[in-house]
Design an enzyme around this catalytic site. Structure first.
Site, PDB file in Angstrom:
ATOM      1  N   TYR A   1      30.485  -4.508 -12.037  1.00 31.76           N
ATOM      2  CA  TYR A   1      29.903  -5.848 -12.185  1.00 31.76           C
ATOM      3  C   TYR A   1      28.901  -6.171 -11.071  1.00 31.76           C
ATOM      4  CZ  TYR A   1      33.966  -7.748  -9.412  1.00 31.76           C
ATOM      5  OH  TYR A   1      34.939  -8.033  -8.483  1.00 31.76           O
ATOM      6  N   GLU A   2      28.202  -7.292 -11.272  1.00 31.47           N
ATOM      7  CA  GLU A   2      27.064  -7.691 -10.420  1.00 31.47           C
ATOM      8  C   GLU A   2      25.971  -6.630 -10.404  1.00 31.47           C
ATOM      9  OE1 GLU A   2      26.749 -10.616  -9.484  1.00 31.47           O
ATOM     10  OE2 GLU A   2      28.789 -11.241  -9.915  1.00 31.47           O
ATOM     11  N   GLY A   3      25.773  -5.991 -11.534  1.00 31.11           N
ATOM     12  CA  GLY A   3      24.792  -4.918 -11.651  1.00 31.11           C
ATOM     13  C   GLY A   3      25.462  -3.591 -11.355  1.00 31.11           C
TER      14      GLY A   3
END
Length: 590
Positions: free
Chosen positions: A439-441
């Site tokens: 997550y978060e890229g």
């Protein structure tokens, strides 16, 4: 059985010996009156107490329960409510917040240490206050004074939490594809309609209100990411005096059933004509949201480190206690020795320790750059520090979490069969840490960001600035440890040569940057970790450093340079193999 003791000695050593942050605080009027060594020490000690006593002991039991979804409502474990109240009442959510609205205004170097402790104690729990702090950052930077006055005090106090609503079922990394709509209303608000997925803390029972930051598009918005705006959408509407009113048209459709972070509510959130308020400028919402996203990416790195640190601590305790086999040199006169005598167990533990302590130093270095860029009055100094922080953020997110998962798995391996059994806590750390790479890229996207945006777009200027800093440091400190400084110098030169080679290849092959990106990010990570270890060795030689800690730093640094930094040579070979091999296969052949 999993325990946690905050590594306060290491944290204080990094802050006050390695990076000497107190000197910057003393010379910065905005900080000089609010923070010094004694205050910082007290804050960290209290953070350790909170995380060790009010959060960490309940992590595994809470994971067994998870969150429960029923008729649109999410229920968290009972212990979470008690733990959250301790965190909120202690003012921890507003630790870095704007003092004008009730925050404490502490520098990032302090808040990063607190965040690591929170993540070691319980990574899933840490998401609720962590996302709220990130949302506050975006609101404080981009919202109107009216919105800041209305929402920030209650968010800093923990009375309300925050979430970030980006992803849609058809639009993950490519946010330009989002379909959520924002229709202007006569009163200046907007009607928000759409559905978001993977929303951490999107619904829960810890607070009376949840403040969603939502990406959406106006009807006449330009196509793609240039047409995205950012909106503040409360779960419960708030009147002009800050009182809660009727429920907004915001609902939780379901929660995800995940591999890990079971006690973090990962929600589908539906906006059905919900009332929202513009944050920042129309069609510039992605830039405003990146204020929060960049904060969260550094936090995700700290999440990985937090899990890896707890994995190391418990694996070490187990290795010192568990009897199995006999060492070549006996450690006891009992039937068997503790497994710490075995070379492979030592290898795993020392790898974990060397990488964890380097990661903590690296996170502190990035935090120093963020503090300089925020607080200094020297515009040139601020610009340089900001450029460094921006370049290092994808490394702080991706390299730290890649290697932290390895550390969690190594800790599980040290425990053998017990590492695979839930009651010992190691398998939870593996499951929880795994999401940090996603997550978060995803970490592959972080590598593309580093290689494509942060390095290629400025021709390697900022990276070479950092490399030159390493070269100057190694030259200046030859007298401290000549062999180590030469190895650091050589690694920096290797990184410079590889950077030049990849950028040159990219001018001829459009796939060169993408093919090199992940290996290049790891190459940067190992070189920068070497820089961190060299800085710690220099600091350990200074007067006043406790001898046991100093000796530990010097021996672990020697281990890192001998056993871990040499990985850069294989990474160099992988990068130089180029993109062609990847595209010799058709899609069907892969």
């Amino acid at each position: 059985m999993s325990q946690y003791n905050a590594p306060l000695n290491d944290m204080n050593f990094l802050l006050f010996n390695t990076f000497k942050v107190q000197e910057f605080w003393q010379n910065t009027p905005e900080l000089a009156e609010s923070i010094d060594i004694e205050t910082a020490g007290a804050i960290l000690a209290e953070s350790a107490k909170v995380t060790e006593e009010a959060i960490a002991p309940f992590s595994r039991a809470a994971d067994e329960v998870g969150v429960i979804f029923s008729e649109g409502a999410v229920t968290t474990p009972d212990t979470y409510k008690e733990s959250y109240n301790v965190v909120a009442e202690g003012g921890w959510i507003g630790l870095a917040g704007n003092p004008d609205f009730g925050g404490m205004g502490m520098p990032k170097t302090i808040t990063a240490m607190h965040e690591e402790m929170m993540c070691s104690a319980d990574l899933a729990f840490a998401l609720y206050p962590g996302l709220t702090a990130g949302a506050c950052l975006a609101i404080n930077a981009h919202a109107s004074e009216e919105l800041k006055e209305l929402y920030l005090p209650n968010m800093y106090s923990g009375q309300w939490t925050g979430s970030m609503c980006l992803t849609e079922a058809h639009a993950g990394t490519d946010l330009g594809l989002i379909k959520t709509k924002a229709i202007p209303q006569d009163d200046g608000s907007y009607e928000i309609t759409g559905s978001k997925i993977f929303i951490s803390g999107g619904e829960h029972d810890l607070t009376e209100n949840i403040i969603h930051l939502v990406l959406a598009k106006l009807p006449d918005a330009p196509a793609g990411s240039r047409g995205i705006s950012l909106f503040l959408v409360p779960k419960i509407n708030v009147d002009a005096q800050g009182n809660l009113g009727e429920s907004n048209a915001v609902s939780c459709g379901s929660i995800e059933h995940k591999m890990g972070i079971h006690t973090s509510a990962t929600c589908v959130i539906n906006f059905d004509g919900a009332k929202g308020y513009l944050v920042g400028e129309v069609n510039k919402g992605l830039a405003a949201m990146f204020t929060m996203m960049n904060y969260e990416r550094l936090l995700v790195g700290l999440q990985g480190l937090g899990a890896a640190e707890r994995s190391y601590q418990n694996a070490k305790l187990y290795a010192l206690d568990r009897g199995q086999g006999k060492g070549v040199e006996r450690m006891s006169d009992k039937e068997c020795d503790p497994i710490i005598v075995h070379p492979d167990v030592r290898r795993m533990l020392l790898n974990m320790r060397a990488m964890n302590e380097a990661a903590r130093a690296f996170g502190t270095y990035v935090s120093v750059q963020l503090d300089i860029s925020k607080f200094t009055k020297d515009e040139d100094e601020a610009n340089v520090a900001n450029a460094k922080a921006q370049l290092l953020t994808p490394i702080a997110k991706a390299f730290v979490t890649d290697t932290s998962l390895e550390a969690c798995i190594a800790g599980q391996q040290v425990l053998g069969g017990h590492g695979y059994v839930r009651e010992w806590g190691q398998e939870q750390l593996v499951r929880d840490c795994r999401i940090t790479q996603i997550y978060e890229g995803t970490n592959g996207v972080q590598a593309l960001d580093l290689m494509g945006r942060k390095v290629a777009m400025d021709g390697g200027k900022t990276l070479n600035l950092l490399i030159d800093e390493i070269l100057a440091f190694s030259l200046e400190n030859q007298s401290v440890n000549g062999e180590m400084m030469k190895q650091l110098n050589d690694s920096a030169i290797l990184l410079k040569e590889v950077t030049t080679s990849v950028l040159d290849e990219a001018s001829r092959d459009k796939n060169a940057l993408g093919a090199a990106s992940v290996d290049f990010l790891h190459l940067c990570g190992y070189v920068f970790y070497g820089y961190m270890w060299a800085k710690m060795v220099v600091a350990s030689k200074e007067e006043g450093v406790e001898q046991t800690l100093a000796t530990s730093k010097q021996k672990t640094a020697t281990y890192y340079f001998a056993r871990l930094l040499p990985k850069i040579h294989s990474l160099k070979q992988q990068i130089e193999s180029g993109a062609e091999l990847l595209f010799e296969f058709t899609a069907d052949e892969i």
